[in-house]
Enzyme design. Structure first.
Site, short mmCIF file in Angstrom:
data_model
loop_
_atom_site.label_atom_id
_atom_site.label_comp_id
_atom_site.label_asym_id
_atom_site.label_seq_id
_atom_site.Cartn_x
_atom_site.Cartn_y
_atom_site.Cartn_z
N GLN A 131 0.80 -0.96 -0.16
CA GLN A 131 -0.05 -0.01 0.02
C GLN A 131 0.97 1.07 -0.06
O GLN A 131 1.85 1.51 0.87
CB GLN A 131 -1.10 0.01 1.33
CG GLN A 131 -1.92 1.26 1.16
CD GLN A 131 -3.03 0.95 2.12
OE1 GLN A 131 -4.33 0.58 1.88
NE2 GLN A 131 -2.86 0.88 3.41
N SER A 134 1.76 6.73 2.64
CA SER A 134 2.40 7.85 3.10
C SER A 134 3.74 8.29 2.55
O SER A 134 4.26 7.40 1.54
CB SER A 134 3.10 7.44 4.64
OG SER A 134 2.21 6.94 5.29
N GLU A 255 -8.57 -2.36 7.80
CA GLU A 255 -7.45 -2.30 8.90
C GLU A 255 -8.25 -2.43 10.44
O GLU A 255 -7.87 -2.86 11.22
CB GLU A 255 -6.53 -1.32 8.82
CG GLU A 255 -5.22 -1.36 9.81
CD GLU A 255 -4.38 -0.19 9.59
OE1 GLU A 255 -3.30 -0.31 9.98
OE2 GLU A 255 -4.98 1.05 9.48
N GLU A 384 -0.48 11.24 18.99
CA GLU A 384 -1.40 12.48 19.11
C GLU A 384 -2.47 12.61 18.08
O GLU A 384 -3.69 13.27 18.53
CB GLU A 384 -0.52 13.72 18.59
CG GLU A 384 0.80 14.04 19.82
CD GLU A 384 1.92 12.95 19.70
OE1 GLU A 384 2.54 12.75 20.76
OE2 GLU A 384 1.86 12.24 18.73
#
Length: 414
Positions: A131, A134, A255, A384
């Site tokens: 995949q 990013s 996922e 975060e």
């Protein structure tokens, strides 16, 4: 919540146990790691073969519909098989992205011709998919993807299609993958999530360059991938132009619904054994109240995550989707694994710096967690980002201010 198998689930569990007993070897220890003596390529090949055997027996993709070669089973059946499989010396996780995230996206959005060609080979382990999401400047916020796909008419034999240029990073197992699902920007003149389109590419196509990233463990699970004028036929577009974010969300949802164990089942027992075996001030570490407190904290995290998993499974068993509160599992689980690895190394004292078998039986798992747990707090969204999601979607707190809403991508600050 009901923690016991239903009669149907108990029957399925017995079927899994019979098949696994006939096709695999039990682990010598619960914390045994498969393929310690194999290089990465050999482990991937072993995983391909094991996936093929599972698929042939109906365990390769339990929740997939039968029309796709699956079993048409329930998510709980998938979890049951994984629980039983975890007791055996077999390769796991190699196909987690390929079958757990990428292929569900392809199945939901690609053409029937693409499905007919690729679903079977992927299910049986003959094709491994990665995949490609990013990027150096687009991690937790995938809306900032800069990899470009531009229309062209100068493909091989005069084909029309797209030219792909850009870079991806942290791509798991890209060096072994046969195909990859790419999220690319096709229109910079619209808001960032609206100008994205998904494509699949052959990872051996001209212009695709894969550079493994050496990790502190010495392995290279992740990769940088560069696209240099890669031609992609329009037939390899997945979904409509501009619907790439929708395709990506399908994979991310798959996922999130791939619910399994959140912490290794032997983690608490292993910590207890370490505390009994290692000494502090002339006495076993377990005699120290501070150590017992840390053991109790680990147990509470382990048990709490198990209850959270049961909540998700109960929802699935009722035909519902698990709620966003399951995001808490990622925050707590990754931190617990990291804390365990640090504690285990501290308990070993000077011997904690030793690698693998030099530190004793079962140490390889500690070593892997020490190297890998920190990255788990980044993968799939940093702590975060996940905390923001929990705050907004579970606690109902005001959302983070967004200055990019409705702004064309090419007008956003770089």
């Amino acid at each position: 919540m009901d923690f016991d198998d239903t009669p149907e689930e108990a029957t399925f569990r017995a079927e899994c146990r019979r098949w696994l007993a006939a096709n695999a070897e039990l682990k010598a220890r619960p914390d045994e790691v498969f393929g310690s003596s194999l290089d990465a390529g050999a482990r991937v090949q072993a995983a391909r073969e094991w996936q093929g055997r599972k698929a042939a027996a109906g365990f390769g993709a339990i929740t997939w519909p039968q029309a796709m070669g699956g079993r048409g089973g329930t998510p709980i059946q998938e979890v049951i098989f994984r629980e039983e499989e975890g007791r055996y010396r077999v390769p796991t996780h190699v196909f987690a992205v390929s079958l757990g995230m990428v292929i569900p996206s392809v199945a939901a959005h690609a053409s029937p011709e693409v499905l007919a060609r690729h679903i079977g080979p992927a299910l049986h382990g003959r094709e491994l998919w990665c995949q490609l999401l990013s990027e150096p400047g687009a991690g937790s916020d995938l809306g900032m993807v800069r990899t470009k796909a531009e229309r062209c008419t100068d493909g091989p034999e005069g084909q029309s299609g797209w030219r792909l240029n850009g870079q991806k990073v942290w791509t798991t197992l890209a060096q072994y993958a046969d195909f990859g699902l790419v999220l690319a920007r096709t229109d910079p003149k619209v808001p960032k999530y609206e100008g994205l389109t998904s494509f699949f590419i052959n990872m051996r196509a001209p212009g695709v360059e894969v550079r493994p990233i050496k990790q502190s463990s010495g392995e290279a699970e992740f990769n940088e991938v560069f696209f240099n004028d890669v031609f992609v036929p329009d037939a390899q577009r997945v979904g409509a132009v501009g619907s790439g974010w929708k395709v990506t969300l399908t994979g991310l949802m798959s996922e999130r619904l791939s619910i399994g164990g959140t912490l290794p089942s032997e983690l608490v027992r292993m910590t207890y054994r370490l505390m009994c075996d290692q000494h502090m001030g002339g006495a076993p570490a377990i005699a120290d109240g501070r150590m017992r407190e840390r053991l109790a904290d680990l147990y509470l995290q382990h048990h709490g995550l198990w209850l959270q998993q049961c909540r998700g499974l109960t929802a699935l068993g009722k035909g519902q989707a698990p709620g966003p509160e399951l995001s808490v599992a990622k925050i707590v689980g990754a931190r617990a694994l990291q804390d365990f690895a640090y504690l285990a190394i501290d308990l070993k004292g000077a011997r904690g710096v030793l690698a693998g078998d030099d530190a004793g039986d079962g140490w390889e798992q500690v070593e892997r967690l020490w190297h890998g747990a920190a990255s788990m707090r980044i993968a799939g969204g940093t702590d975060e980002i996940v905390k923001n999601n929990v705050g907004e979607r579970v606690l109902g707190l005001p959302p983070e201010p967004r200055s990019d809403k409705g702004v064309a991508f090419d007008q956003l600050p770089r």
